[in-house]
Scaffold this active site. Structure first.
Site, PDB file in Angstrom:
ATOM      1  N   LEU A 198       0.854  -1.114   0.084  1.00  0.00           N
ATOM      2  CA  LEU A 198      -0.104   0.037   0.043  1.00  0.00           C
ATOM      3  C   LEU A 198       0.794   1.175  -0.023  1.00  0.00           C
ATOM      4  O   LEU A 198       1.786   1.226   0.733  1.00  0.00           O
ATOM      5  CB  LEU A 198      -0.865   0.136   1.122  1.00  0.00           C
ATOM      6  CG  LEU A 198      -2.149  -0.823   1.294  1.00  0.00           C
ATOM      7  CD1 LEU A 198      -2.783  -0.833   2.763  1.00  0.00           C
ATOM      8  CD2 LEU A 198      -3.077  -0.293   0.069  1.00  0.00           C
ATOM      9  N   SER A 199       0.546   2.378  -0.916  1.00  0.00           N
ATOM     10  CA  SER A 199       1.391   3.523  -0.790  1.00  0.00           C
ATOM     11  C   SER A 199       0.934   4.270   0.317  1.00  0.00           C
ATOM     12  O   SER A 199      -0.098   3.764   0.802  1.00  0.00           O
ATOM     13  CB  SER A 199       1.042   4.124  -2.262  1.00  0.00           C
ATOM     14  OG  SER A 199       1.519   3.559  -3.279  1.00  0.00           O
ATOM     15  N   ALA A 200       1.432   5.245   0.706  1.00  0.00           N
ATOM     16  CA  ALA A 200       1.311   6.395   1.805  1.00  0.00           C
ATOM     17  C   ALA A 200       0.088   7.161   1.461  1.00  0.00           C
ATOM     18  O   ALA A 200      -0.178   7.316   0.197  1.00  0.00           O
ATOM     19  CB  ALA A 200       2.559   7.216   2.102  1.00  0.00           C
TER      20      ALA A 200
END
Length: 363
Positions: A63-65
């Site tokens: 998951l990206s930020a």
């Protein structure tokens, strides 16, 4: 990447922080972020980090930020009815938020290299649809995921209004990505260490805007060592809704408008949720102050005005307040009433038609 905003205690507080930092700037994007709880896409043992502005990776799951997803959602300029292609769709978190904006007449496709991640995304999607009461499932553009390398999409696939790539794109693949877009479409991708927005303004015309510096893992190149042939990725066909399905959407939409008008007429507020407030306790503490006089140090306790009024009394008062707070039982909010469901069930219609208006899908 990440760490641009403060961590939240829950999903709503994380969104509040993203808004305050101007990463989320539009109401549509805010509503989508609030409707999909980021923690639901984490493995159970890692959920303590879900509301931090940090990327998360475990095996093939990534998951990206939150600040990156916010910039992506804003840059895509999503509208109901558009088609969307997510390259490296991962957990499906972004695709689910996009589906809330695209609505029942949109197209929502994702390509993911790892089959185990596809299964994980399908489980999370199913859980979201079954348990979430934050949206109308009939107005959700449910994502469809396929397994494959996004650099091997079949050349006869349809073009899309919006495309996002969740891995670093090498300069040599820039034109390949651009050709996935319709004229007027928007492509967002990490290109040369910059999150880049490319708008197709004509058959051979483009506008490029650098959004912010990012660091993404690069796209994995196709591997033809085993067979020597490329494995073309065939995207799902665009489904045409039946007349019966279109009628159901139209009827539900009309009923929702009537409910909204009735509610607005009663209290003037429509169906908006009340604002959330958090009570913050102020603690009074004694302060020890060190005063520097020329080259010597004089240490002394300088009293605050509150000390003059007997600090011990204030501490006793504070402890009493805490005891009262503990004694008062925490009131649980009543479960939300599905007003639309109640309205449909009260209509003078045959039961099978009522159930059809309320039915979403199996499971």
């Amino acid at each position: 990447m990440g760490g641009a905003v403060s961590a939240g205690e829950d999903n709503d507080e994380l969104i509040d922080n993203l808004k305050e930092a101007q990463y989320i700037r539009t109401e549509l994007v805010e509503q989508a972020f609030r409707a999909v709880d980021r923690a639901d896409y984490y493995l159970e043992e890692f959920k303590d980090n879900a509301y931090k502005d940090l990327a998360w990776k475990h095996g093939n799951i990534h998951l990206s930020a939150p600040c990156i997803y916010s910039e992506v959602m804003e840059a895509l300029d999503l509208q109901p009815g558009l088609s969307f292609l997510n390259l490296g769709s991962g957990t499906g978190y972004l695709s689910s938020m996009v589906g809330l904006i695209l609505g029942p007449f949109g197209v929502n496709h994702g390509v993911e290299l790892h089959s185990d991640v596809i299964e994980y995304a399908k489980q999370k999607l199913d859980f979201f649809i079954r348990t979430s009461d934050s949206f109308d499932k009939f107005e959700f553009c449910e994502p469809s995921f396929v397994t494959g390398n996004c650099l091997e999409i079949s050349p006869d696939c349809s073009q899309y209004d919006r495309v996002y790539c969740g891995a670093g794109v090498q300069k040599e693949h820039e034109d390949y990505m651009k050709n996935l877009l319709k004229v007027g479409g928007i492509l967002v991708m990490p290109l040369e260490e910059k999150l880049t927005k490319i708008t197709r303004t004509g058959p051979l015309a483009w506008e490029t805007k650098k959004i912010l510096a990012v660091s993404f893992a690069p796209l994995i190149q196709p591997n033809h060592a085993d067979s020597g042939k490329s494995k073309l990725v065939h995207l799902p066909p665009v489904m045409v809704r039946t007349l019966q399905d279109l009628a159901r959407i139209a009827i539900r939409s009309t009923i929702k408008k009537l409910i909204h008008q009735e509610t607005a007429g009663r209290n003037g507020n429509g169906l908006r949720n009340p604002p959330r407030f958090k009570r913050r306790r102020i603690r009074r503490r004694r302060m020890e102050t060190i005063v520097f006089l020329d080259k010597e140090v004089f240490a002394s306790r300088i009293s605050n005005p509150s000390d003059d009024n007997n600090c011990e009394e204030l501490e006793e008062e504070e402890s009493k307040l805490e005891e009262v707070e503990k004694a008062v039982p925490e009131l649980k909010p009543e479960p939300p009433i599905n007003v639309l469901r109640e309205k449909v069930l009260s209509l003078p219609l045959p039961d099978p038609l009522k159930y059809y208006l309320l039915y979403y899908r199996e499971k």
